[in-house]
Scaffold this motif. Structure first.
Motif, PDB file in Angstrom:
ATOM      1  N   ASP A 213      -3.714  17.819   7.558  1.00 30.78           N
ATOM      2  CA  ASP A 213      -5.052  17.236   7.596  1.00 30.78           C
ATOM      3  C   ASP A 213      -4.915  15.722   7.476  1.00 30.78           C
ATOM      4  O   ASP A 213      -4.109  15.223   6.683  1.00 30.78           O
ATOM      5  CB  ASP A 213      -5.914  17.757   6.439  1.00 30.78           C
ATOM      6  CG  ASP A 213      -6.259  19.221   6.601  1.00 30.78           C
ATOM      7  OD1 ASP A 213      -6.381  19.670   7.748  1.00 30.78           O
ATOM      8  OD2 ASP A 213      -6.407  19.913   5.581  1.00 30.78           O
ATOM      9  N   TYR A 214      -5.722  15.009   8.244  1.00 32.90           N
ATOM     10  CA  TYR A 214      -5.693  13.549   8.226  1.00 32.90           C
ATOM     11  C   TYR A 214      -7.063  13.063   7.762  1.00 32.90           C
ATOM     12  O   TYR A 214      -8.015  12.993   8.541  1.00 32.90           O
ATOM     13  CB  TYR A 214      -5.347  13.004   9.615  1.00 32.90           C
ATOM     14  CG  TYR A 214      -4.069  13.616  10.169  1.00 32.90           C
ATOM     15  CD1 TYR A 214      -2.833  13.051   9.893  1.00 32.90           C
ATOM     16  CD2 TYR A 214      -4.108  14.781  10.937  1.00 32.90           C
ATOM     17  CE1 TYR A 214      -1.657  13.614  10.372  1.00 32.90           C
ATOM     18  CE2 TYR A 214      -2.948  15.349  11.426  1.00 32.90           C
ATOM     19  CZ  TYR A 214      -1.724  14.772  11.137  1.00 32.90           C
ATOM     20  OH  TYR A 214      -0.570  15.341  11.617  1.00 32.90           O
ATOM     21  N   VAL A 215      -7.144  12.751   6.476  1.00 26.86           N
ATOM     22  CA  VAL A 215      -8.417  12.428   5.838  1.00 26.86           C
ATOM     23  C   VAL A 215      -8.374  10.992   5.335  1.00 26.86           C
ATOM     24  O   VAL A 215      -7.430  10.606   4.635  1.00 26.86           O
ATOM     25  CB  VAL A 215      -8.703  13.390   4.665  1.00 26.86           C
ATOM     26  CG1 VAL A 215     -10.032  13.042   4.006  1.00 26.86           C
ATOM     27  CG2 VAL A 215      -8.704  14.836   5.151  1.00 26.86           C
ATOM     28  N   GLY A 216      -9.393  10.215   5.677  1.00 28.77           N
ATOM     29  CA  GLY A 216      -9.439   8.841   5.227  1.00 28.77           C
ATOM     30  C   GLY A 216     -10.594   8.052   5.800  1.00 28.77           C
ATOM     31  O   GLY A 216     -10.982   7.029   5.253  1.00 28.77           O
TER      32      GLY A 216
ATOM     33  N   LEU B 193      -0.403   9.277  15.490  1.00 30.52           N
ATOM     34  CA  LEU B 193      -1.746   9.731  15.850  1.00 30.52           C
ATOM     35  C   LEU B 193      -2.746   8.605  15.610  1.00 30.52           C
ATOM     36  O   LEU B 193      -2.702   7.946  14.563  1.00 30.52           O
ATOM     37  CB  LEU B 193      -2.124  10.954  15.002  1.00 30.52           C
ATOM     38  CG  LEU B 193      -3.572  11.440  15.080  1.00 30.52           C
ATOM     39  CD1 LEU B 193      -3.857  12.041  16.460  1.00 30.52           C
ATOM     40  CD2 LEU B 193      -3.857  12.463  13.983  1.00 30.52           C
ATOM     41  N   GLY B 194      -3.628   8.381  16.587  1.00 31.97           N
ATOM     42  CA  GLY B 194      -4.681   7.385  16.418  1.00 31.97           C
ATOM     43  C   GLY B 194      -6.046   8.039  16.407  1.00 31.97           C
ATOM     44  O   GLY B 194      -6.306   8.961  17.180  1.00 31.97           O
ATOM     45  N   THR B 195      -6.942   7.584  15.526  1.00 37.56           N
ATOM     46  CA  THR B 195      -8.292   8.132  15.432  1.00 37.56           C
ATOM     47  C   THR B 195      -9.316   7.003  15.509  1.00 37.56           C
ATOM     48  O   THR B 195      -9.095   5.908  14.983  1.00 37.56           O
ATOM     49  CB  THR B 195      -8.492   8.911  14.116  1.00 37.56           C
ATOM     50  OG1 THR B 195      -8.135   8.070  13.007  1.00 37.56           O
ATOM     51  CG2 THR B 195      -7.622  10.165  14.088  1.00 37.56           C
TER      52      THR B 195
ATOM     53  N   THR C 206       3.600  13.401   7.910  1.00 41.26           N
ATOM     54  CA  THR C 206       3.207  13.294   6.496  1.00 41.26           C
ATOM     55  C   THR C 206       1.705  13.195   6.286  1.00 41.26           C
ATOM     56  O   THR C 206       1.224  13.400   5.173  1.00 41.26           O
ATOM     57  CB  THR C 206       3.868  12.057   5.866  1.00 41.26           C
ATOM     58  OG1 THR C 206       3.329  10.861   6.475  1.00 41.26           O
ATOM     59  CG2 THR C 206       5.377  12.089   6.063  1.00 41.26           C
ATOM     60  N   GLY C 207       0.946  12.858   7.328  1.00 43.75           N
ATOM     61  CA  GLY C 207      -0.494  12.674   7.169  1.00 43.75           C
ATOM     62  C   GLY C 207      -0.855  11.357   6.506  1.00 43.75           C
ATOM     63  O   GLY C 207      -2.011  11.155   6.120  1.00 43.75           O
ATOM     64  N   LYS C 208       0.105  10.457   6.383  1.00 48.77           N
ATOM     65  CA  LYS C 208      -0.144   9.172   5.734  1.00 48.77           C
ATOM     66  C   LYS C 208      -0.701   8.166   6.730  1.00 48.77           C
ATOM     67  O   LYS C 208      -0.252   8.082   7.865  1.00 48.77           O
ATOM     68  CB  LYS C 208       1.160   8.635   5.133  1.00 48.77           C
ATOM     69  CG  LYS C 208       1.006   7.285   4.442  1.00 48.77           C
ATOM     70  CD  LYS C 208       2.342   6.808   3.892  1.00 48.77           C
ATOM     71  CE  LYS C 208       2.197   5.442   3.232  1.00 48.77           C
ATOM     72  NZ  LYS C 208       3.495   4.937   2.719  1.00 48.77           N
ATOM     73  N   CYS C 209      -1.705   7.402   6.282  1.00 47.27           N
ATOM     74  CA  CYS C 209      -2.272   6.351   7.124  1.00 47.27           C
ATOM     75  C   CYS C 209      -1.304   5.173   7.153  1.00 47.27           C
ATOM     76  O   CYS C 209      -0.851   4.686   6.110  1.00 47.27           O
ATOM     77  CB  CYS C 209      -3.631   5.921   6.585  1.00 47.27           C
ATOM     78  SG  CYS C 209      -4.441   4.662   7.601  1.00 47.27           S
TER      79      CYS C 209
ATOM     80  N   ARG D 152     -15.352  14.037   9.256  1.00 41.92           N
ATOM     81  CA  ARG D 152     -14.546  12.879   8.856  1.00 41.92           C
ATOM     82  C   ARG D 152     -13.054  13.152   8.788  1.00 41.92           C
ATOM     83  O   ARG D 152     -12.315  12.354   8.222  1.00 41.92           O
ATOM     84  CB  ARG D 152     -14.990  12.342   7.484  1.00 41.92           C
ATOM     85  CG  ARG D 152     -16.462  12.013   7.363  1.00 41.92           C
ATOM     86  CD  ARG D 152     -16.751  11.447   5.990  1.00 41.92           C
ATOM     87  NE  ARG D 152     -18.179  11.181   5.801  1.00 41.92           N
ATOM     88  CZ  ARG D 152     -18.682  10.636   4.719  1.00 41.92           C
ATOM     89  NH1 ARG D 152     -17.885  10.290   3.727  1.00 41.92           N
ATOM     90  NH2 ARG D 152     -19.980  10.426   4.602  1.00 41.92           N
ATOM     91  N   GLN D 153     -12.589  14.245   9.348  1.00 42.20           N
ATOM     92  CA  GLN D 153     -11.171  14.533   9.276  1.00 42.20           C
ATOM     93  C   GLN D 153     -10.625  14.912  10.643  1.00 42.20           C
ATOM     94  O   GLN D 153     -11.347  15.388  11.516  1.00 42.20           O
ATOM     95  CB  GLN D 153     -10.887  15.656   8.279  1.00 42.20           C
ATOM     96  CG  GLN D 153     -11.428  17.016   8.699  1.00 42.20           C
ATOM     97  CD  GLN D 153     -11.008  18.124   7.765  1.00 42.20           C
ATOM     98  OE1 GLN D 153      -9.973  18.034   7.104  1.00 42.20           O
ATOM     99  NE2 GLN D 153     -11.803  19.181   7.688  1.00 42.20           N
ATOM    100  N   ALA D 154      -9.340  14.658  10.821  1.00 46.26           N
ATOM    101  CA  ALA D 154      -8.580  15.153  11.958  1.00 46.26           C
ATOM    102  C   ALA D 154      -7.620  16.216  11.442  1.00 46.26           C
ATOM    103  O   ALA D 154      -7.170  16.164  10.296  1.00 46.26           O
ATOM    104  CB  ALA D 154      -7.828  14.025  12.650  1.00 46.26           C
ATOM    105  N   ILE D 155      -7.314  17.194  12.287  1.00 48.01           N
ATOM    106  CA  ILE D 155      -6.457  18.308  11.883  1.00 48.01           C
ATOM    107  C   ILE D 155      -5.383  18.492  12.947  1.00 48.01           C
ATOM    108  O   ILE D 155      -5.663  18.454  14.145  1.00 48.01           O
ATOM    109  CB  ILE D 155      -7.256  19.613  11.709  1.00 48.01           C
ATOM    110  CG1 ILE D 155      -8.375  19.434  10.681  1.00 48.01           C
ATOM    111  CG2 ILE D 155      -6.338  20.758  11.294  1.00 48.01           C
ATOM    112  CD1 ILE D 155      -9.250  20.652  10.517  1.00 48.01           C
ATOM    113  N   GLY D 156      -4.145  18.679  12.490  1.00 46.19           N
ATOM    114  CA  GLY D 156      -3.036  18.969  13.390  1.00 46.19           C
ATOM    115  C   GLY D 156      -2.646  20.432  13.313  1.00 46.19           C
ATOM    116  O   GLY D 156      -2.584  21.015  12.227  1.00 46.19           O
TER     117      GLY D 156
END
Length: 500
Positions: free
Chosen positions: A157-160, A178-180, A194-197, A484-488
């Motif tokens: 999950d990519y939350v931020g 990954l770009g959002t 890692t899901g880290k920004c 508000r999240q992206a999911i891989g």
């Protein structure tokens, strides 16, 4: 659809055109006397008499059996309910004869209420169990088995972001990130593993509606509600990879669809990360929201699509406007470029999409396609000679570039489709829906799988976009939405295609 300026979640439904209601189809079943002993085939024949249906007889008979079971269960529940009512009335009469009243503080009141409450609870639970079991039988009778055992592993999950995410994309150069693009006026770059920004772009003054990466250099192209598109450079360093989570689910398994609370994700936001605030180039020729942008093959030119009903073609090096592509009657919703040829496709709320040909410098031909009945939300090229278009009319159509008079395949769904994507190697179409589902189809329109969605995984609001990342046998699908999240996701493509 993104709106100019700030937060968009509250007004998203108002910005979207009203959806067309699907015609309700009902199966009429004529009841027979349950006490009359007649052969089963004769009863079915009477019930099917006079009905015009394309369903096979065996399937219709199966339906009738299931509906009969449901009817019998509800009859039993109705009889039990009547008996409970009689028992309650009898207890009331006994209390009245003993000089007690229901409203009084007598211990009899507690006993009566406890018994009635227990009986009502049992009745309610039995009703729920019966309904769930019956509907599960019906669903399982028609559910396609393709993809039922394909493995869809939750990657990360990519939350931020602080607002809904409109778009996402994968870099085409190393390192792969990954770009959002979000309505919170920012674009973020993420470590996939890692899901880290890793980096934040904060150069826009409005919602960031689109993000695409240069084919050979570390540059990003973003489109915004501030009526501009920005080209900006980035440099990121990937953190050490972490062990993947042990979370897998069957793609087409019946997940618990009970939704989590509708409260917003309230992340603290990514930790302090490098921030880019100044664009390398700013493209300013539009008079409305810039809803999408993409690089032409080679990366020397870009195309932008706007709510001012036009698409613009720019030189990257000089930021000069080369062509204005006009002709749509309403706001544009998306634009896409061919991976190997100088072709552009634009989609619009006027129910059409247009194909623009820049292969000859002096000729800029355009073809208009009217295959949908509502807003065309996106149209994308495949690696082959196909275009795939999705619409608010709940259909997806596959077209052959060599003969686009009519679609070669049509996919009908139960919800509006947003920004679709097609995998380059296996040519699998990923459909993000307004109803929070993500479904996978092949190019012939055969449904392969549905990504898991339950109260523990998946999106809680509209899914806006999908993007593929294919490396050898490993295939990752990324989704983003209003929550508000992206999911891989890791998609087991060999197992998926084996069950096709």
């Amino acid at each position: 659809m993104p709106v100019e300026g700030g937060s968009t979640i509250g007004s998203a439904s108002a910005a979207r055109h009203p959806k067309q209601k699907r015609k309700a189809h009902s199966l009429s079943i004529r009841r027979t006397n349950s006490t009359e002993e007649r052969p089963l085939g004769t009863q079915r024949g009477d019930m099917l008499e006079g009905q015009d249906s394309k369903l096979p007889l065996s399937v219709r008979n199966n339906l009738l059996d299931l509906f009969g079971q449901i009817e019998r269960e509800f009859e039993n529940l109705y009889i039990e309910n009547l008996e409970l009512r009689r028992e309650i009335d009898s207890l009331n009469e006994r209390l009245t004869g003993d000089g007690q009243t229901i409203e009084g503080g007598d211990p009899g009141k507690g006993a009566l209420k406890t018994k009635a409450s227990h009986s009502t609870s049992q009745l309610s639970q039995k009703l729920k169990t019966t309904y769930k079991a019956s509907t599960s039988k019906i669903v399982s009778s028609f559910k396609a088995t393709a993809g039922s055992r394909a493995l869809c592993q939750l990657l990360k999950d990519y939350v931020g972001h602080r607002d809904g995410i409109w778009d996402l994309s994968i870099t085409r150069t190393q390192p792969v990130v990954l770009g959002t693009a979000s309505a919170d006026h920012s674009a973020l770059l993420w470590s996939i593993e890692t899901g880290k920004c890793l980096l934040r772009y904060a150069g826009h003054a409005g919602s960031v509606n689109s993000i695409k990466f240069h084919p050979t250099e570390q540059m990003a192209l973003t489109a915004s509600g501030d009526q501009t598109a920005h080209i900006w450079r980035y440099m990121v360093q990937l953190p050490a990879p972490q062990p993947p989570p042990d979370a897998s689910a069957s793609c087409d398994e019946d997940q618990d669809s009970s939704d989590r609370e509708e409260g917003e994700v309230d992340p603290e936001g990514p930790c302090e990360v490098p921030t880019v605030r100044v664009a390398t180039a700013t493209l300013k020729s539009h008079q409305g929201v810039v809803i999408a942008a993409d690089w032409l093959v080679g990366g020397r030119q870009v195309v932008t699509a706007s709510w001012d009903r036009a698409a613009n073609l720019y030189e990257v090096e000089t930021s000069e406007l080369v062509h204005t592509l006009s002709g749509h009657d309403q706001e544009l919703t998306h634009c896409c470029t061919h991976p190997t040829q100088r072709l552009v496709v634009t989609s619009s709320r006027d129910t059409t999409f247009r194909l623009w040909d820049f292969r000859e410098p002096s000729i800029h031909s355009v073809n208009v396609f009217q295959g949908h009945t509502d807003t065309v939300t996106s149209a994308v090229f495949t690696v082959g000679d196909n275009v795939v278009s999705g619409s608010d009319d709940r259909t997806v159509k596959v077209w052959d570039l060599k003969n686009m008079r009519s679609p070669i395949a049509t996919i009908r769904t139960d919800s509006a489709i947003n920004r679709i994507s097609v995998s380059a190697n296996q040519r699998i179409i990923a459909l993000p829906h307004d109803n929070r589902q993500v479904r996978l189809f092949d190019m012939s329109g055969v449904r392969l799988a549905r990504l898991p969605r339950s109260n523990r995984m998946g999106h809680r609001r509209m899914v806006c976009c999908t993007a593929w990342n294919e490396e050898n046998q490993s295939c990752n699908l990324f989704t983003c939405g209003f929550d508000r999240q992206a999911i891989g996701w890791n998609i087991n493509i060999p197992a998926l295609l084996q069950e096709k």
